[in-house]
Design a protein around this motif. Structure first.
Motif, PDB file in Angstrom:
ATOM      1  N   ARG A   1      61.085  60.989  53.499  1.00 39.48           N
ATOM      2  CA  ARG A   1      60.495  61.112  52.167  1.00 39.48           C
ATOM      3  C   ARG A   1      61.337  60.285  51.211  1.00 39.48           C
ATOM      4  N   LEU A   2      60.847  59.119  50.879  1.00 40.07           N
ATOM      5  CA  LEU A   2      61.593  58.140  50.101  1.00 40.07           C
ATOM      6  C   LEU A   2      61.021  58.039  48.698  1.00 40.07           C
ATOM      7  N   GLY A   3      61.907  57.988  47.707  1.00 37.35           N
ATOM      8  CA  GLY A   3      61.475  57.762  46.330  1.00 37.35           C
ATOM      9  C   GLY A   3      62.185  56.553  45.762  1.00 37.35           C
ATOM     10  N   ALA A   4      61.488  55.800  44.910  1.00 38.40           N
ATOM     11  CA  ALA A   4      62.104  54.616  44.307  1.00 38.40           C
ATOM     12  C   ALA A   4      61.638  54.483  42.871  1.00 38.40           C
ATOM     13  N   SER A   5      62.568  54.082  42.011  1.00 37.87           N
ATOM     14  CA  SER A   5      62.176  53.834  40.634  1.00 37.87           C
ATOM     15  C   SER A   5      61.286  52.595  40.595  1.00 37.87           C
ATOM     16  N   THR A   6      60.557  52.448  39.507  1.00 33.94           N
ATOM     17  CA  THR A   6      59.396  51.565  39.463  1.00 33.94           C
ATOM     18  C   THR A   6      59.695  50.125  39.870  1.00 33.94           C
ATOM     19  N   THR A   7      60.724  49.526  39.300  1.00 37.31           N
ATOM     20  CA  THR A   7      61.018  48.121  39.598  1.00 37.31           C
ATOM     21  C   THR A   7      61.322  47.924  41.075  1.00 37.31           C
ATOM     22  N   ILE A   8      62.125  48.824  41.645  1.00 38.97           N
ATOM     23  CA  ILE A   8      62.484  48.705  43.060  1.00 38.97           C
ATOM     24  C   ILE A   8      61.262  48.897  43.936  1.00 38.97           C
ATOM     25  N   ALA A   9      60.440  49.903  43.625  1.00 41.76           N
ATOM     26  CA  ALA A   9      59.255  50.193  44.434  1.00 41.76           C
ATOM     27  C   ALA A   9      58.279  49.025  44.444  1.00 41.76           C
ATOM     28  N   GLN A  10      58.167  48.329  43.316  1.00 44.13           N
ATOM     29  CA  GLN A  10      57.173  47.261  43.221  1.00 44.13           C
ATOM     30  C   GLN A  10      57.674  45.906  43.706  1.00 44.13           C
ATOM     31  N   TYR A  11      58.966  45.623  43.495  1.00 41.30           N
ATOM     32  CA  TYR A  11      59.424  44.247  43.708  1.00 41.30           C
ATOM     33  C   TYR A  11      60.504  44.074  44.775  1.00 41.30           C
ATOM     34  N   VAL A  12      61.186  45.141  45.166  1.00 37.06           N
ATOM     35  CA  VAL A  12      62.269  45.028  46.141  1.00 37.06           C
ATOM     36  C   VAL A  12      61.885  45.629  47.485  1.00 37.06           C
ATOM     37  N   LEU A  13      61.269  46.804  47.464  1.00 33.95           N
ATOM     38  CA  LEU A  13      61.032  47.548  48.696  1.00 33.95           C
ATOM     39  C   LEU A  13      59.916  47.026  49.597  1.00 33.95           C
ATOM     40  N   PRO A  14      58.800  46.492  49.075  1.00 33.33           N
ATOM     41  CA  PRO A  14      57.683  46.158  49.979  1.00 33.33           C
ATOM     42  C   PRO A  14      58.073  45.321  51.188  1.00 33.33           C
ATOM     43  N   GLY A  15      58.843  44.244  50.990  1.00 38.33           N
ATOM     44  CA  GLY A  15      59.242  43.420  52.130  1.00 38.33           C
ATOM     45  C   GLY A  15      60.153  44.156  53.082  1.00 38.33           C
ATOM     46  N   LEU A  16      61.078  44.968  52.528  1.00 38.05           N
ATOM     47  CA  LEU A  16      61.985  45.749  53.370  1.00 38.05           C
ATOM     48  C   LEU A  16      61.229  46.779  54.187  1.00 38.05           C
ATOM     49  N   LEU A  17      60.259  47.449  53.564  1.00 36.25           N
ATOM     50  CA  LEU A  17      59.480  48.461  54.281  1.00 36.25           C
ATOM     51  C   LEU A  17      58.675  47.843  55.412  1.00 36.25           C
ATOM     52  N   ALA A  18      58.107  46.676  55.166  1.00 34.97           N
ATOM     53  CA  ALA A  18      57.329  46.015  56.222  1.00 34.97           C
ATOM     54  C   ALA A  18      58.222  45.658  57.405  1.00 34.97           C
ATOM     55  N   ALA A  19      59.414  45.133  57.123  1.00 37.08           N
ATOM     56  CA  ALA A  19      60.342  44.770  58.201  1.00 37.08           C
ATOM     57  C   ALA A  19      60.836  46.010  58.937  1.00 37.08           C
ATOM     58  N   PHE A  20      61.117  47.074  58.190  1.00 31.72           N
ATOM     59  CA  PHE A  20      61.593  48.314  58.812  1.00 31.72           C
ATOM     60  C   PHE A  20      60.519  48.910  59.720  1.00 31.72           C
ATOM     61  N   ARG A  21      59.268  48.876  59.270  1.00 32.63           N
ATOM     62  CA  ARG A  21      58.174  49.435  60.082  1.00 32.63           C
ATOM     63  C   ARG A  21      57.954  48.606  61.347  1.00 32.63           C
ATOM     64  N   ARG A  22      58.167  47.305  61.251  1.00 34.21           N
ATOM     65  CA  ARG A  22      58.025  46.486  62.462  1.00 34.21           C
ATOM     66  C   ARG A  22      59.069  46.879  63.494  1.00 34.21           C
ATOM     67  N   ARG A  23      60.273  47.183  63.036  1.00 37.47           N
ATOM     68  CA  ARG A  23      61.354  47.513  63.952  1.00 37.47           C
ATOM     69  C   ARG A  23      61.264  48.952  64.435  1.00 37.47           C
ATOM     70  N   TYR A  24      60.830  49.856  63.543  1.00 39.72           N
ATOM     71  CA  TYR A  24      60.760  51.290  63.880  1.00 39.72           C
ATOM     72  C   TYR A  24      59.350  51.802  63.600  1.00 39.72           C
ATOM     73  N   PRO A  25      58.398  51.442  64.445  1.00 39.09           N
ATOM     74  CA  PRO A  25      56.990  51.790  64.168  1.00 39.09           C
ATOM     75  C   PRO A  25      56.696  53.283  64.204  1.00 39.09           C
ATOM     76  N   ASP A  26      57.560  54.072  64.825  1.00 37.35           N
ATOM     77  CA  ASP A  26      57.307  55.516  64.917  1.00 37.35           C
ATOM     78  C   ASP A  26      57.909  56.300  63.759  1.00 37.35           C
ATOM     79  N   VAL A  27      58.519  55.598  62.820  1.00 33.81           N
ATOM     80  CA  VAL A  27      59.047  56.268  61.632  1.00 33.81           C
ATOM     81  C   VAL A  27      57.972  56.254  60.550  1.00 33.81           C
ATOM     82  N   ARG A  28      57.657  57.428  60.035  1.00 28.42           N
ATOM     83  CA  ARG A  28      56.663  57.561  58.972  1.00 28.42           C
ATOM     84  C   ARG A  28      57.391  57.664  57.639  1.00 28.42           C
TER      85      ARG A  28
END
Length: 311
Positions: A106-133
């Motif tokens: 259960r991850l929370g991020a303030s607005t700037t991080i959620a919109q501009y920093v996290l999307p690419g990181l989340l996509a890469a993390f999901r590729r590596r750990y597809p079973d993590v929700r």
């Protein structure tokens, strides 16, 4: 609560002295570091002393019962974060049944991080750990801290400074706010504005509780000014709404450089320099004290070791 299905080796390769330094640097307290690491305070002091002797420079400045990082300490913390992240990657690479890393974060991020920093990181993390929700919530810094403190979130990334003793903060990355306006703003064509002139410019600001607004207030206070002296045009709740407002007005706004990279490249917005106004800030991880779930640590180290490649 964080639920993780893991089958990893418990004897992880790491550098304990670096962990001691990082813990002291994050907590700015030898006592808190000793409690977290489950070692004596003299042992913490010895590790730091030996590290300082090895490097030949002091890493902390002692102020009675409090400490702060020296410039060398800040540099060392940056290296420690990267080295410990590499250790994390090493352990993950040799983990037993590493593909079985699973669970819900259960991850929370303030607005700037959620919109501009996290999307690419989340996509890469999901590729590596597809079973993590990942369940992602966003809000301003105050709202994310509230949710972490109330155990509605396992982990947060925020824009503001450490403000609650009940929470644990760790630096993730640096950011800078820049003053921007529309390239079509014909009322102000120069590339620089003085502090006195800044007071006259129509300014769009973020909502109360925003980490961005906190940084603006602190920077103004640093040069003997306050928001009350500014010509506030309007308050809006996100960088996206502010940018769209700027396109259709002659107003200005302090926005994270990460939030305006595309607009600067597309010649929609331009930066107006304000000499002597320091708008540097840090993005930080925030967790509840004692919360050291393996999945939380895995995502944290992934962020530290990969964000430069994602931005």
């Amino acid at each position: 609560m964080l639920t993780v299905g893991l089958n990893l080796k418990t004897d992880m390769i790491t550098d304990f002295r670096l962990r001691v330094f990082k813990t002291v640097a994050d907590r700015l307290s030898f006592t808190k570091a000793s409690n977290e690491l489950l070692i004596s305070q003299p042992a913490v002091t010895k590790h730091i002393g030996e590290l300082e002797r090895q490097l030949g420079v002091p890493l902390f400045v002692r102020h009675g019962n409090s400490i702060t990082l020296t410039a060398a300490g800040e540099l060392m913390l940056d290296y420690a974060n990267r080295i410990l992240a590499l250790y994390g990657n090493l352990n993950d690479a040799f983990a037993e049944n590493g593909s079985e890393v699973a669970g819900t974060l259960r991850l929370g991020a303030s607005t700037t991080i959620a919109q501009y920093v996290l999307p690419g990181l989340l996509a890469a993390f999901r590729r590596r750990y597809p079973d993590v929700r990942i369940e992602l919530s966003n809000g301003n810094t105050y709202q994310i801290e509230e949710s972490v403190a109330a155990d509605r979130l396992d982990f947060g990334l925020i824009e503001g400074k450490a403000s609650r003793n009940t929470l644990h903060y760790e630096q993730f990355m640096r950011d800078e706010l820049v003053l921007v306006t529309s390239v079509t703003n014909s009322s102000f064509r120069r590339m620089e504005a003085g502090l006195d002139e800044l007071k006259t410019l129509p300014l769009v600001i973020r909502e109360n509780g925003s980490g961005t607004l906190d940084v603006v207030e602190q920077a103004l206070a640093g040069v003997g000014m306050s928001l009350r002296e500014m010509n506030i045009d309007i308050q809006l709740g996100s960088s996206e709404s502010i940018k769209r407002y700027l396109y259709n007005s002659g107003s200005f706004a302090f926005i994270s450089v990460h939030a305006v990279l595309d607009e600067l490249m597309q010649n929609k917005l331009r930066v107006v320099e304000v000499p002597k106004l320091d708008m540097q800030r840090k993005f930080s991880f925030v967790t509840a004290h004692g919360h050291r779930g393996r999945l939380t640590e895995l995502f944290k180290q992934f962020c530290i070791s990969n964000y430069n490649r994602m931005l």
